[in-house]
Design a protein around this motif. Structure first.
Motif, PDB file in Angstrom:
ATOM      1  N   CYS A 199       0.827  -1.215   0.000  1.00  0.00           N
ATOM      2  CA  CYS A 199       0.000   0.000   0.000  1.00  0.00           C
ATOM      3  C   CYS A 199       0.856   1.258   0.000  1.00  0.00           C
ATOM      4  O   CYS A 199       0.468   2.278  -0.578  1.00  0.00           O
ATOM      5  CB  CYS A 199      -0.945   0.004   1.203  1.00  0.00           C
ATOM      6  N   ALA A 200       2.037   1.192   0.632  1.00  0.00           N
ATOM      7  CA  ALA A 200       2.936   2.349   0.612  1.00  0.00           C
ATOM      8  C   ALA A 200       3.371   2.656  -0.817  1.00  0.00           C
ATOM      9  O   ALA A 200       3.376   3.817  -1.246  1.00  0.00           O
ATOM     10  CB  ALA A 200       4.149   2.084   1.498  1.00  0.00           C
ATOM     11  N   GLY A 201       3.758   1.616  -1.573  1.00  0.00           N
ATOM     12  CA  GLY A 201       4.125   1.821  -2.978  1.00  0.00           C
ATOM     13  C   GLY A 201       2.952   2.289  -3.805  1.00  0.00           C
ATOM     14  O   GLY A 201       3.086   3.179  -4.659  1.00  0.00           O
ATOM     15  N   PHE A 202       1.784   1.706  -3.545  1.00  0.00           N
ATOM     16  CA  PHE A 202       0.564   2.108  -4.261  1.00  0.00           C
ATOM     17  C   PHE A 202       0.235   3.578  -4.009  1.00  0.00           C
ATOM     18  O   PHE A 202      -0.019   4.346  -4.950  1.00  0.00           O
ATOM     19  CB  PHE A 202      -0.595   1.222  -3.801  1.00  0.00           C
ATOM     20  N   LEU A 203       0.265   4.004  -2.747  1.00  0.00           N
ATOM     21  CA  LEU A 203      -0.092   5.383  -2.409  1.00  0.00           C
ATOM     22  C   LEU A 203       0.919   6.379  -2.949  1.00  0.00           C
ATOM     23  O   LEU A 203       0.557   7.478  -3.385  1.00  0.00           O
ATOM     24  CB  LEU A 203      -0.232   5.535  -0.898  1.00  0.00           C
ATOM     25  N   PHE A 204       2.199   6.003  -2.911  1.00  0.00           N
ATOM     26  CA  PHE A 204       3.223   6.910  -3.429  1.00  0.00           C
ATOM     27  C   PHE A 204       3.024   7.138  -4.921  1.00  0.00           C
ATOM     28  O   PHE A 204       3.030   8.275  -5.405  1.00  0.00           O
ATOM     29  CB  PHE A 204       4.616   6.340  -3.169  1.00  0.00           C
ATOM     30  N   LYS A 205       2.833   6.048  -5.656  1.00  0.00           N
ATOM     31  CA  LYS A 205       2.611   6.171  -7.091  1.00  0.00           C
ATOM     32  C   LYS A 205       1.272   6.850  -7.373  1.00  0.00           C
ATOM     33  O   LYS A 205       1.146   7.678  -8.285  1.00  0.00           O
ATOM     34  CB  LYS A 205       2.634   4.778  -7.726  1.00  0.00           C
ATOM     35  N   HIS A 206       0.288   6.515  -6.573  1.00  0.00           N
ATOM     36  CA  HIS A 206      -1.044   7.108  -6.682  1.00  0.00           C
ATOM     37  C   HIS A 206      -0.946   8.628  -6.552  1.00  0.00           C
ATOM     38  O   HIS A 206      -1.545   9.384  -7.320  1.00  0.00           O
ATOM     39  CB  HIS A 206      -1.917   6.526  -5.573  1.00  0.00           C
ATOM     40  N   GLY A 207      -0.160   9.092  -5.570  1.00  0.00           N
ATOM     41  CA  GLY A 207       0.010  10.533  -5.386  1.00  0.00           C
ATOM     42  C   GLY A 207       0.705  11.183  -6.556  1.00  0.00           C
ATOM     43  O   GLY A 207       0.317  12.266  -7.006  1.00  0.00           O
ATOM     44  N   SER A 208       1.733  10.524  -7.103  1.00  0.00           N
ATOM     45  CA  SER A 208       2.462  11.118  -8.224  1.00  0.00           C
ATOM     46  C   SER A 208       1.614  11.171  -9.486  1.00  0.00           C
ATOM     47  O   SER A 208       1.752  12.087 -10.292  1.00  0.00           O
ATOM     48  CB  SER A 208       3.753  10.333  -8.492  1.00  0.00           C
ATOM     49  N   LEU A 209       0.703  10.198  -9.655  1.00  0.00           N
ATOM     50  CA  LEU A 209      -0.177  10.199 -10.825  1.00  0.00           C
ATOM     51  C   LEU A 209      -1.109  11.403 -10.812  1.00  0.00           C
ATOM     52  O   LEU A 209      -1.504  11.914 -11.862  1.00  0.00           O
ATOM     53  CB  LEU A 209      -1.007   8.914 -10.867  1.00  0.00           C
ATOM     54  N   MET A 210      -1.465  11.863  -9.613  1.00  0.00           N
ATOM     55  CA  MET A 210      -2.444  12.936  -9.501  1.00  0.00           C
ATOM     56  C   MET A 210      -1.847  14.299  -9.156  1.00  0.00           C
ATOM     57  O   MET A 210      -2.539  15.305  -9.191  1.00  0.00           O
ATOM     58  CB  MET A 210      -3.471  12.579  -8.418  1.00  0.00           C
ATOM     59  N   ALA A 234      -9.170   1.821  -2.749  1.00  0.00           N
ATOM     60  CA  ALA A 234      -9.753   0.541  -2.339  1.00  0.00           C
ATOM     61  C   ALA A 234      -8.756  -0.425  -1.686  1.00  0.00           C
ATOM     62  O   ALA A 234      -9.121  -1.136  -0.738  1.00  0.00           O
ATOM     63  CB  ALA A 234     -10.425  -0.125  -3.540  1.00  0.00           C
ATOM     64  N   PRO A 235      -7.482  -0.513  -2.117  1.00  0.00           N
ATOM     65  CA  PRO A 235      -6.572  -1.484  -1.489  1.00  0.00           C
ATOM     66  C   PRO A 235      -6.345  -1.255   0.006  1.00  0.00           C
ATOM     67  O   PRO A 235      -5.865  -2.165   0.697  1.00  0.00           O
ATOM     68  CB  PRO A 235      -5.270  -1.298  -2.285  1.00  0.00           C
ATOM     69  N   LEU A 236      -6.668  -0.070   0.508  1.00  0.00           N
ATOM     70  CA  LEU A 236      -6.468   0.174   1.940  1.00  0.00           C
ATOM     71  C   LEU A 236      -7.361  -0.712   2.800  1.00  0.00           C
ATOM     72  O   LEU A 236      -7.125  -0.845   4.004  1.00  0.00           O
ATOM     73  CB  LEU A 236      -6.740   1.646   2.264  1.00  0.00           C
ATOM     74  N   LYS A 237      -8.371  -1.344   2.192  1.00  0.00           N
ATOM     75  CA  LYS A 237      -9.259  -2.213   2.963  1.00  0.00           C
ATOM     76  C   LYS A 237      -8.510  -3.412   3.538  1.00  0.00           C
ATOM     77  O   LYS A 237      -8.984  -4.059   4.493  1.00  0.00           O
ATOM     78  CB  LYS A 237     -10.405  -2.704   2.071  1.00  0.00           C
ATOM     79  N   TYR A 238      -7.341  -3.743   2.962  1.00  0.00           N
ATOM     80  CA  TYR A 238      -6.571  -4.885   3.454  1.00  0.00           C
ATOM     81  C   TYR A 238      -5.773  -4.546   4.716  1.00  0.00           C
ATOM     82  O   TYR A 238      -5.244  -5.449   5.367  1.00  0.00           O
ATOM     83  CB  TYR A 238      -5.605  -5.376   2.375  1.00  0.00           C
ATOM     84  N   LEU A 239      -5.658  -3.281   5.045  1.00  0.00           N
ATOM     85  CA  LEU A 239      -4.907  -2.883   6.234  1.00  0.00           C
ATOM     86  C   LEU A 239      -5.749  -3.070   7.492  1.00  0.00           C
ATOM     87  O   LEU A 239      -6.976  -2.893   7.460  1.00  0.00           O
ATOM     88  CB  LEU A 239      -4.501  -1.403   6.131  1.00  0.00           C
ATOM     89  N   PRO A 240      -5.122  -3.403   8.619  1.00  0.00           N
ATOM     90  CA  PRO A 240      -5.852  -3.496   9.887  1.00  0.00           C
ATOM     91  C   PRO A 240      -6.112  -2.096  10.455  1.00  0.00           C
ATOM     92  O   PRO A 240      -5.452  -1.637  11.391  1.00  0.00           O
ATOM     93  CB  PRO A 240      -4.901  -4.304  10.775  1.00  0.00           C
ATOM     94  N   LEU A 241      -7.103  -1.408   9.889  1.00  0.00           N
ATOM     95  CA  LEU A 241      -7.286   0.026  10.141  1.00  0.00           C
ATOM     96  C   LEU A 241      -7.663   0.350  11.576  1.00  0.00           C
ATOM     97  O   LEU A 241      -7.516   1.492  12.011  1.00  0.00           O
ATOM     98  CB  LEU A 241      -8.341   0.580   9.181  1.00  0.00           C
ATOM     99  N   ASN A 242      -8.185  -0.606  12.314  1.00  0.00           N
ATOM    100  CA  ASN A 242      -8.575  -0.354  13.696  1.00  0.00           C
ATOM    101  C   ASN A 242      -7.776  -1.190  14.684  1.00  0.00           C
ATOM    102  O   ASN A 242      -8.225  -1.428  15.804  1.00  0.00           O
ATOM    103  CB  ASN A 242     -10.073  -0.610  13.884  1.00  0.00           C
ATOM    104  N   ASP A 243      -6.597  -1.608  14.267  1.00  0.00           N
ATOM    105  CA  ASP A 243      -5.770  -2.469  15.101  1.00  0.00           C
ATOM    106  C   ASP A 243      -4.373  -1.847  15.236  1.00  0.00           C
ATOM    107  O   ASP A 243      -3.702  -1.622  14.230  1.00  0.00           O
ATOM    108  CB  ASP A 243      -5.657  -3.843  14.438  1.00  0.00           C
ATOM    109  N   PRO A 244      -3.907  -1.563  16.446  1.00  0.00           N
ATOM    110  CA  PRO A 244      -2.581  -0.943  16.603  1.00  0.00           C
ATOM    111  C   PRO A 244      -1.421  -1.816  16.161  1.00  0.00           C
ATOM    112  O   PRO A 244      -0.286  -1.343  16.131  1.00  0.00           O
ATOM    113  CB  PRO A 244      -2.498  -0.625  18.105  1.00  0.00           C
ATOM    114  N   ILE A 245      -1.684  -3.061  15.793  1.00  0.00           N
ATOM    115  CA  ILE A 245      -0.609  -3.881  15.233  1.00  0.00           C
ATOM    116  C   ILE A 245      -0.037  -3.224  13.978  1.00  0.00           C
ATOM    117  O   ILE A 245       1.115  -3.448  13.603  1.00  0.00           O
ATOM    118  CB  ILE A 245      -1.122  -5.302  14.917  1.00  0.00           C
ATOM    119  N   LEU A 246      -0.826  -2.376  13.323  1.00  0.00           N
ATOM    120  CA  LEU A 246      -0.371  -1.669  12.126  1.00  0.00           C
ATOM    121  C   LEU A 246       0.876  -0.835  12.398  1.00  0.00           C
ATOM    122  O   LEU A 246       1.702  -0.632  11.511  1.00  0.00           O
ATOM    123  CB  LEU A 246      -1.495  -0.758  11.611  1.00  0.00           C
TER     124      LEU A 246
END
Length: 528
Positions: A199-210, A234-246
């Protein structure tokens, strides 16, 4: 026994490895790694080890270059705010992972195999032993991260590729976890590392595209909504968004760094006025993830909170200083008065959205500290305390204004150059001392630095510090950028509202200085 400085909130019972031992997750305490390299000849013994650790609360990755003794022993002290899974690096290809919690001392025995790869063992009873199977695998997922960066497709296909890569990688992670008999916590950590790196790679590229469309988004609300549409994230759904293990693995720092570069967060942070950006960031992240105030959103707000509160406090100070200027026109005075935002409004903007009780409590504490009306406070505990005390010791009995600056900081140098006449007027004041702390690694050999000091500091004392020492002072004094100014009282305490010479107005500076001097005199009399 280690003394806990700040407890922020308890671990969620969903985290298998922590609910069982009833430990706190977020807390601030010292931790130590005591290592010993064995089986390596002295002539090829590494000289140093590079230690990295992460801090989810401030989003400021930490590191330390530690010397290794001739017998292979080394010790690293760090200040942790939560459990971390990170890396020791001995060479370009020589690295091992460690797992450490606040308040713990981890003993590691390290060896090199015939192929030059490092292996290590951990002392019995340490937290690392709970995740030892995972640590031995040395999972990094950098190839997957680079795959997302290298993808040249448009946004829609980029999102689909990310989704597919995450699912494929998670299948591989689960197969490894089954084969190596990972505990449920080890499996969760491995899954979190994989998804957050991709997701870090996705978001970085996502930001540069826009990014080229950001200026349009600032003025076109329809396009703004399209740019920040949840389906684009949408790929952020795979992250444990409510879990501090993140926040445990090294990958979180890369994830949140990429997150800040997305159009959603960039647009929110472009508005800095009386903590308004806090709510803009909250709203943007909730839209982006299709979720309401999840833990990742609250942690992103927490990372931005000190900056937002500092900006709000500086705005108040700037307003007060402007209104104190006797040369201010009536029209300008009315303008400054209209710009006033009540403190309860700033409080709501800054803190609304912190729904987790202990996290809300910490946000309230930061707000109270920022807007504390007490005039001074003692130098806090921390790695930079001894250095600061050593610098200010010769000036006891005087009010000391410290300017933090560096040659690589254009605004720092401009402020120094423009204030030359004002500082020349203040130079002989018996009750005031101006000193400069410069981030400069080569003060003896950098001729440009030496020439600037001679030409602009007018003989004032200047103390060069390393990048590491400046980081320690920034953490100690809670600031993130330079130029920065702090004022020290004659008895060695820090003023909450520092002097500065932004206005280059001698009369205004002296008016403020006399007010401070009078208040300090009364405070010191009652204190002693």
């Amino acid at each position: 026994m280690k003394k806990t400085i700040t407890t922020i909130f308890l671990a969620f019972v969903a985290i298998t490895g922590w609910a069982q031992v009833n430990e706190t997750f977020f807390r601030t305490d010292s931790a130590f790694i005591i290592g010993k390299i064995v089986g390596v000849k002295t002539e090829v013994m590494p000289k140093q080890v590079y230690v990295e650790w992460n801090n989810a609360l401030t989003d400021i990755p930490k590191d330390n270059m530690v010397d290794i003794a001739a017998d292979g022993s080394f010790t690293c002290r760090m200040q942790l705010q939560h459990p971390v899974l990170n890396t020791l690096i001995f060479s370009e290809n020589g690295q091992v992972q460690y797992y450490l919690v606040p308040g713990e001392t981890l003993h590691m025995e390290l060896r090199q195999d015939a192929d030059g790869r490092w292996t290590c063992g951990y002392n019995a009873g340490s937290s690392a032993r709970r995740v030892e199977r995972l640590l031995k695998e040395n999972l990094y997922f950098t190839n997957e991260y680079r795959m997302m960066l290298a993808d040249k497709s448009d946004l829609k296909h980029h999102t689909a590729i990310c989704d597919s890569l995450i699912r494929t990688t998670l299948d591989r992670v689960n197969a490894l976890a089954d084969a190596k008999q990972f505990t449920s916590y080890e499996r969760q950590l491995a899954q979190t590392m994989a998804t957050s790196m991709i997701c870090a790679g996705f978001l970085f590229k996502h930001g540069s595209l826009m990014r080229e469309d950001l200026m349009r988004a600032l003025s076109d609300s329809t396009f703004n909504a399209e740019l920040c549409a949840p389906e684009n994230y949408a790929p952020l759904k795979y992250l444990p968004l409510n879990d501090p293990i993140l926040f445990v693995p090294y990958s979180y720092s890369r994830l949140v760094g990429s997150l800040s570069k997305t159009p959603v967060c960039a647009l929110a942070s472009s508005f800095l006025y009386y903590a308004q950006e806090q709510q803009l960031l909250r709203q943007a992240m909730n839209r982006m993830m299709g979720d309401e105030d999840n833990l990742l959103t609250q942690m992103a707000m927490m990372q931005d909170l000190p900056r937002g509160l500092t900006t709000a406090k500086e705005a108040y100070e700037h307003r007060l200083q402007a209104l104190a200027d006797t040369m201010l026109t009536a029209e300008d005075r009315v303008g400054w008065e209209k710009a006033y935002v009540p403190l309860d409004t700033v409080h709501h903007r800054a803190l609304d959205g912190f729904t987790q009780p202990e996290l809300r409590k910490e946000a309230e504490r930061l707000f109270a500290v920022t807007f504390d009306e007490s005039f001074t406070y003692p130098i806090p505990e921390g790695d930079g305390k001894a250095l600061l005390e050593r610098i200010i010791k010769p000036y006891r009995g005087k009010i000391v204004l410290i300017d933090f600056w560096a040659m690589w900081c254009g605004p720092c140098m401009q402020a120094i150059e423009k204030s030359r006449d004002l500082r020349r007027s203040l130079k002989d004041n018996p009750d005031l001392q101006l000193i400069f702390i410069a981030q400069e690694d080569n003060p003896q050999t950098n001729d440009t630095y030496k020439q600037f000091v001679v030409g602009n500091l007018l003989g004032a004392d200047c103390y060069p510090v390393s990048r590491k020492e400046l980081d320690q002072l920034e953490e100690l004094l809670q600031f993130r950028s330079i130029p920065h100014y702090i004022t020290i009282s004659p008895d060695g305490q820090i003023l909450r509202n520092s002097l500065n010479y932004f206005s280059n107005n001698y009369d205004l500076f002296m008016q403020r200085f006399i007010e401070i001097k009078g208040k300090l005199s009364k405070i010191i009399e009652t204190r002693y």
